[in-house]
Design a protein around this motif. Structure first.
Motif: not given
Length: 329
Positions: A175, A209, A235
């Motif tokens: 991320g 992300w 994610n």
């Protein structure tokens, strides 16, 4: 819910046993000057970025929990993925003299000063999911969230023991590197796969992300390392991007084991992707919303003298064994 001040520490159960608040000594002062069950209170929430599906999931759960408390008014401010915007919104909450602030900081260091300003102004600050620099209980009131390192470590162990017992090349999509969850998830996964010395982490890259950045990054990884057998995305959005890259490289679902993190519900979420065989697994990252409202109730309604400085919300591994049963929950 009830609150009792006694001569020795006592436990106060919150949210169906989600966590316990420890009452302080009988002569300790409440965390806020104005509190009580008959009051009306404004809670400001500075959200890192409303555009992310996980962030909207957090907003939804916070809103639902706050709606059950007639004394609370919840104000949600969209940080729009910009530390200057989020700092300005936090300063506005301080100027408005809201009664309590929740924050999911987009980045740690740049938002540390404004959290300090809120604390200095006597406003409790509960940090959700992401932390600023400092210590809970000192530099901010409390942190509520999952253990990012352990969640990613579990993903790594799942790859090492279940998905690739014979070893192979794996990749990691990180991320936003300046956010604490990104660093913790990267390190946790790499630690987890150490359980199998036949596994090699051959590529790791930040994709902030975002699914489009993840797609681009993983496409480049596959060109450089065509034998990658698994990819861990920090994610669910990046996992979706990784799948598109794998498809673009001519891979079928299952050729590359894709793992996400968040375990989001809904048609675009990770639970459905696992249930339909697109991904190998995802690991839920609880929002902490209900727990945050429970803590706010303790501080503002029950005049708590202390709260737990860290509340860790457990994760659930979503695999082909349980994904279909988790749909719609």
């Amino acid at each position: 819910m009830f609150f009792a001040t006694v001569s020795r520490p006592s436990a106060l159960a919150l949210g169906a046993g989600a966590f316990a608040l420890l009452a302080g000594a009988a002569n300790a002062a409440p965390l806020v000057k104005e509190c009580g069950k008959d009051g009306k209170f404004v809670i400001g929430f500075s959200q890192a970025n409303n555009a992310e599906p996980y962030r909207q999931h957090v907003n939804d759960e916070l809103t639902a929990a706050a709606a059950k408390v007639p004394q609370f008014t919840l104000q949600i401010a969209d940080g729009a993925g910009n530390v200057n915007t989020q700092t300005s919104q936090m300063d506005n909450f301080i100027t408005q003299k809201v009664d309590l602030i929740l924050i999911s900081p987009f980045e740690a260091s740049p938002l540390t000063p404004v959290v300090a300003r809120a604390m200095k102004a006597g406003i409790p600050v509960i940090e959700l999911d992401r932390k600023t620099v400092g210590d809970p209980g000192k530099d901010y009131t409390a942190f509520i969230g999952g253990d990012n390192f352990k969640i990613a470590q579990e993903a790594g162990k799942y790859v090492a023991g279940k998905l690739l017992p014979d070893g192979g090349e794996v990749a990691v999509l990180e991320g936003l590197p300046s956010s604490t969850p990104a660093v913790e998830r990267l390190n946790g996964f790499k630690d987890g796969v150490k359980a199998n010395d036949k596994i090699q982490v051959v590529a790791e890259q930040a994709a902030d992300w975002l699914p489009d950045k993840a797609q681009t990054a993983f496409a480049a990884m596959l060109q450089a390392h065509p034998n990658i057998k698994a990819v861990y995305a920090s994610n669910d959005m990046m996992a979706a991007g990784a799948r598109l890259a794998a498809k673009g490289a001519g891979k079928k679902d299952g050729d590359i084991q894709i793992l996400g993190t968040d375990g989001l519900p809904g048609p675009a979420g990770g639970i459905r992707a696992v249930a339909e065989g697109e991904w190998a697994a995802t690991f839920t990252y609880p929002t902490g919303g209900p727990q945050a409202i429970d803590m706010a109730k303790a501080i503002l309604l029950d005049c708590a003298e202390s709260v737990p400085t860290t509340v860790t919300v457990p994760t659930t591994a979503i695999t082909p064994d349980n994904a279909k049963s988790m749909m719609g929950k």
